[in-house]
Scaffold this active site. Structure first.
Site, PDB file in Angstrom:
ATOM      1  N   ASP A 220       0.834  -1.207   0.000  1.00 24.38           N
ATOM      2  CA  ASP A 220       0.000   0.000   0.000  1.00 24.38           C
ATOM      3  C   ASP A 220       0.871   1.261   0.000  1.00 24.38           C
ATOM      4  OD1 ASP A 220      -2.397   1.357  -0.031  1.00 24.38           O
ATOM      5  OD2 ASP A 220      -2.697   1.258   2.146  1.00 24.38           O
TER       6      ASP A 220
ATOM      7  N   ASN B 299     -10.871  -2.564  -5.341  1.00 28.86           N
ATOM      8  CA  ASN B 299     -10.144  -1.613  -6.191  1.00 28.86           C
ATOM      9  C   ASN B 299     -10.840  -1.392  -7.546  1.00 28.86           C
ATOM     10  OD1 ASN B 299      -6.866  -2.712  -5.008  1.00 28.86           O
ATOM     11  ND2 ASN B 299      -8.083  -0.974  -4.330  1.00 28.86           N
TER      12      ASN B 299
HETATM   13  C1  IPE Z   1      -5.293  -2.761  -0.291  1.00 24.87           C
HETATM   14  O1  IPE Z   1      -4.969  -1.432  -0.431  1.00 24.87           O
HETATM   15  C2  IPE Z   1      -5.297  -3.430  -1.636  1.00 24.87           C
HETATM   16  C3  IPE Z   1      -3.993  -3.577  -2.262  1.00 24.87           C
HETATM   17  C4  IPE Z   1      -2.844  -3.278  -1.741  1.00 24.87           C
HETATM   18  C5  IPE Z   1      -4.014  -4.144  -3.586  1.00 24.87           C
HETATM   19  P1  IPE Z   1      -6.108  -0.321  -0.552  1.00 24.87           P
HETATM   20  O2  IPE Z   1      -5.435   0.979  -0.692  1.00 24.87           O
HETATM   21  O3  IPE Z   1      -7.087  -0.695  -1.594  1.00 24.87           O
HETATM   22  O4  IPE Z   1      -6.817  -0.463   0.865  1.00 24.87           O
HETATM   23  P2  IPE Z   1      -7.709   0.573   1.668  1.00 24.87           P
HETATM   24  O5  IPE Z   1      -8.692   1.145   0.698  1.00 24.87           O
HETATM   25  O6  IPE Z   1      -6.797   1.617   2.214  1.00 24.87           O
HETATM   26  O7  IPE Z   1      -8.326  -0.228   2.764  1.00 24.87           O
HETATM   27  C1  IPE Z   2      -1.488   0.384  -3.397  1.00 28.09           C
HETATM   28  O1  IPE Z   2      -1.312   1.746  -3.398  1.00 28.09           O
HETATM   29  C2  IPE Z   2      -1.717  -0.169  -4.773  1.00 28.09           C
HETATM   30  C3  IPE Z   2      -3.080  -0.634  -5.031  1.00 28.09           C
HETATM   31  C4  IPE Z   2      -4.061  -0.668  -4.156  1.00 28.09           C
HETATM   32  C5  IPE Z   2      -3.367  -1.098  -6.363  1.00 28.09           C
HETATM   33  P1  IPE Z   2      -2.535   2.758  -3.361  1.00 28.09           P
HETATM   34  O2  IPE Z   2      -2.904   3.096  -4.766  1.00 28.09           O
HETATM   35  O3  IPE Z   2      -3.629   2.239  -2.530  1.00 28.09           O
HETATM   36  O4  IPE Z   2      -1.870   4.017  -2.665  1.00 28.09           O
HETATM   37  P2  IPE Z   2      -2.513   4.979  -1.572  1.00 28.09           P
HETATM   38  O5  IPE Z   2      -3.055   4.125  -0.479  1.00 28.09           O
HETATM   39  O6  IPE Z   2      -3.583   5.737  -2.277  1.00 28.09           O
HETATM   40  O7  IPE Z   2      -1.383   5.833  -1.110  1.00 28.09           O
HETATM   41 MG    MG Z   3      -4.097   2.369  -0.580  1.00 23.57          MG
END
Ligand code: IPE
Ligand code: IPE
Ligand code: MG
Length: 245
Positions: free
Chosen positions: A24, A72
């Site tokens: 993340d 997502n």
């Molecule tokens: C979790 O991250 C999913 C992945 C790393 C693929 P998210 O960014 O989607 O999670 P939330 O929304 O903060 O819970």
């Molecule tokens: C994790 O990074 C990757 C995916 C969930 C695909 P994020 O895109 O969730 O990054 P933040 O949480 O917005 O910083």
């Molecule tokens: Mg995230």
């Protein structure tokens, strides 16, 4: 727990048998650096390569990387398209890395919403690496922990309906066997980057006794040192599994 490896940083690294990572913070990394979110995802690929190679080198048996959750799909279409473009590039460009490191690729998740070209590259890479007998690497794509349990329940219900399985014969093992990748051992450690203290629908069944390790660093900055730090921390945990030690 597996063998300990000595590392120059003095403390011994205890190598877990099975590792899961919630990668993340790509968006936050990009925002902080003044880039578009997609640049964070791009840099995230480098961190994936580092973690995969280092886990394989250290002797981790199974690594599950959370790359794209069922939730997502609610992101803007443009970001989703860019993410899958990067995933396709990864599946092509990293074949050498997977082969050189004797890594077997697997997929955890639902196939239904994945585009045909994504599935084709995924299946090709899975087939290419199928006889590698080193680390198993499962990419969790279009993955949700609740959805996995729904899918497992449907599989078991069909077996009951077909008369192959008695309802009272359903036990933890049969549920495990109906999960997406039953060959993967439950994670010893669940690593999450970017500081969030939540599971976000990842491996709900499998993490029942995983050690949780959250690092504040965003995924693109998660390198070898941070991985070693996570394993050292893991090595200091007292795993009780409900018992009195
Ligand atoms: C979790 O991250 C999913 C992945 C790393 C693929 P998210 O960014 O989607 O999670 P939330 O929304 O903060 O819970
Ligand atoms: C994790 O990074 C990757 C995916 C969930 C695909 P994020 O895109 O969730 O990054 P933040 O949480 O917005 O910083
Ligand atoms: Mg995230």
């Amino acid at each position: 727990m597996k063998k300990g490896l000595n590392n120059s940083a003095a403390d011994e690294i205890i190598v877990p048998r099975s590792v899961a990572v919630i990668m993340d913070g790509n968006g936050r990394w990009a925002k902080k650096a003044g880039f578009e979110r997609i640049r964070g995802h791009e840099r995230g690929i480098d961190a994936v390569r580092t973690t995969v190679t280092e886990c394989a080198r250290l002797g981790v048996e199974a690594l599950v990387l959370y790359a794209f959750s069922e939730e997502n799909w609610a992101r803007p279409k443009r970001e989703i398209n860019m993410l899958f473009k990067l995933l396709k590039r990864f599946l092509l460009d990293e074949r050498g890395t997977l082969m050189d490191n004797n890594v077997r690729l697997l997929h955890s998740g639902r196939r239904a919403r994945l585009a045909p070209d994504v599935l084709e590259l995924l299946d090709e890479t899975i087939a290419l690496t199928a006889s590698n007998d080193g680390m198993q690497l499962s990419l969790a794509i279009s993955y949700g922990g609740r959805q996995e349990l729904v899918d497992a329940t449907q599989k078991l219900a069909k077996r009951v309906q077909a008369g192959e399985l008695a309802p009272e014969a359903i036990d933890e093992q049969s549920i495990h066997d109906a999960l997406y990748q039953p060959s993967l051992p439950d994670p010893d450690v669940l690593i999450r980057t970017a500081g969030e203290m939540r599971i976000s629908n990842f491996l709900l069944w499998q993490v029942s006794y995983s050690e949780i390790y959250v690092h504040d660093i965003c995924w693109p900055d998660f390198g070898k040192d941070q991985l070693h730090e996570a394993f050292r921390d893991y090595g200091r945990r007292e795993r009780k599994f409900g018992k009195v030690l």
